[in-house]
Scaffold this active site. Sequence first.
Site, PDB file in Angstrom:
ATOM      1  N   GLU A  24      49.918  68.784  46.344  1.00  0.00           N
ATOM      2  CA  GLU A  24      49.341  67.607  45.702  1.00  0.00           C
ATOM      3  C   GLU A  24      50.461  66.765  45.094  1.00  0.00           C
ATOM      4  OE1 GLU A  24      46.732  69.671  43.045  1.00  0.00           O
ATOM      5  OE2 GLU A  24      45.889  70.755  44.746  1.00  0.00           O
ATOM      6  N   SER A  65      43.084  71.087  47.016  1.00  0.00           N
ATOM      7  CA  SER A  65      42.411  72.157  47.772  1.00  0.00           C
ATOM      8  C   SER A  65      43.288  73.395  47.769  1.00  0.00           C
ATOM      9  CB  SER A  65      42.203  71.721  49.233  1.00  0.00           C
ATOM     10  OG  SER A  65      41.497  70.533  49.351  1.00  0.00           O
ATOM     11  N   GLU A  66      43.435  74.027  46.624  1.00  0.00           N
ATOM     12  CA  GLU A  66      44.419  75.099  46.527  1.00  0.00           C
ATOM     13  C   GLU A  66      44.194  76.216  47.551  1.00  0.00           C
ATOM     14  OE1 GLU A  66      43.121  73.616  43.916  1.00  0.00           O
ATOM     15  OE2 GLU A  66      44.812  72.918  42.721  1.00  0.00           O
ATOM     16  N   HIS A 135      46.263  75.059  31.879  1.00  0.00           N
ATOM     17  CA  HIS A 135      47.507  74.548  32.460  1.00  0.00           C
ATOM     18  C   HIS A 135      48.728  75.355  32.023  1.00  0.00           C
ATOM     19  CE1 HIS A 135      45.173  70.956  33.384  1.00  0.00           C
ATOM     20  NE2 HIS A 135      46.175  70.481  34.068  1.00  0.00           N
TER      21      HIS A 135
END
Lengths: 331, 324
Positions: A24, A65-66, A135
């Site tokens: 990404e 879209s990991e 995160h």
Amino acid sequence: MLQAVGEAMFQAMEADETVVVYGEDVVGGAGLGEPYEGAMGGTFGATRGLFRRFGASRVRDTPISEAGLVGIAVGAAASGIRPVVDMMWSSFTPLAFDQIHNQAAKLRYMFGGQANVPLVLRMAIGAGLGAAGQHSDTLYSVYTHLPGIKVVVPTTPYDAKGLLLESIADDDPVLFFEHMRLYNTRQEVPEDPYTVPLGSASVTRTGADVTIVGVSYMAKLALEVADTLASDGIEAEVIDPRSLSPLDTETILGSVCKTSRLVVVDESPPRCSIAADIAAMVSEHAFDALAAPVRRVTSPHSPVPLSPPLENAYIPDAARVESAVRAVLNQ
Amino acid sequence: MTIPDRTLLEMFETMMTIRLFEERVTLEYQRGDMPGFVHTYIGAEAVATGVCAHLSDRDLIASTHRGHGHSLAKGCSIAGMLAELYGRETGLCKGRGGSMHIADFEIGMLGANAIVGGSIGLATGGAFAHQVKGTPNVSVSFFGDGGAGQGILYESMNLASIWKLPVIYVCENNGWAESTPASYSQSVEDLSRRADGFGIPGHVVDGADVFAVYEVAAEAIDRARRGDGPSFIEAKIPRISAHYVGDTQKYRNEDDLADARKRDPLERFRSELAAAGLLTGTAVEGTRAAIVDELDRGVAAAKADPWPTADGVTDYVYSGAYGG
């Protein structure tokens, strides 16, 4: 350190045309005809410049879209290319956990050695940005548990470049953890490509009184604490393992046999963690050498909080490390 | 589309090999000396056969927990597969994988995969590698209606469509995900409609009709080889075998099973070839005898083959010495 990471990818791509980089925002706009100057080049900028040099086939932005990104990396790696995937934050890797654990880690084994899976997943780790629960994880301990995966945790720019070049050339899946509070660390590194082997710890300070093993940013903190303690006449030996899987147990055990005391510093929750693993390994193999119980300095068993006072309490600091060292020295 | 006679006869032999292999494995498994779980491909033979007939060793496939048929159609050796099923060092995967993890990378078989939908990322990644390397090859992902429930399919289809990857998604819809009927777990009649949402051509085909499978696969594979991107094929197949060997299927009514048996793809193909004058009863028996002979020899050899030794338990975890 950020620049060293970028340089390693650049040089790996120059040397081997099967190396591809995607994820990404790794291009960040330039792929659609936007000016190169404004291109994002990764969340932190590590991939800036790769698209311009190597083009749209080998440097690709992706949708968010990991699972898909890692699934494709496994298939592509098993089919003869070397994907380097930007996962952005380690906290996002659980979205791809099945692809990492059931596919990447196990293909070679399940298929009796037929599969090569030379892929690298790069990700930022660490609390301290006020980024809160989803995160800021470190997660390297989770992946160290998985047979078939290699886990790399650079602390210095020199090691970051050499370890990343080594990881990209490695035929096994490597998870590469970059502490975001180390990105601004400055150090001259050789311009030419070089590698640092996995499974080889770095003794960053020698000393006879106590061994401190620090992981990632905590290796830097351990060194700072050791310098403070030296003014009190305490000589600490500091070890940066540099990779957790494989782990250089020999260097750690050798040091503990010399100092008889061990503190492990790890910015992760304490249960089933690398700190627990190192403590257990030393207890098992060097119990007779120990003059005091092993101490661990870790984060609490909690997610990373937002509020600065809480976040500061979460991250192991110099005072806690110093106090643990004094405790194993019975001071 | 005219299919050459020789191709038709080869496909018949492949389908018959799959059927006889699965019947034999069922029998041997029930004797109790084959470790693990076994899921057979009986009723689905036309799909792997009709698709793989278009592929070379450089084209890739990735398969499912029900992967014997895909393996045989792609060209895996019967002896190597049987030794693997028996967990022997001589198996295709040296006894580390077994029935649900048969692979042969030399011929482009990226492995059976026991995670439902596990083939999808792998095959899409294989197609990505083809594209980066600039080779004119394709990659095929086989999965079932159960696998179509996994999110990885939709992430992969999106990536494959935006990057125009040479991948073909082949959904073998046998109407059942273990004991859950597809009529319960999907709200559309045809799963292939989901491909529309990604701008991918979706096809529905009678998966018991090898002619139809061959034809639709030709179109999808040609498209991928041309660089025009992925396709989705939903092959509706009869579930003649149970979910796994030993599954009593009490959840299933008699009519459903009887209907499935009426759609037997092998019998259908045999009668079509006989009607076309391409296959005699003698020829069928000759083919059967040759396959049975190979299976007899394979089973006997596998049972006599050496087990892996205990010190090999950590072999192949990593590419070299692990250290640490």
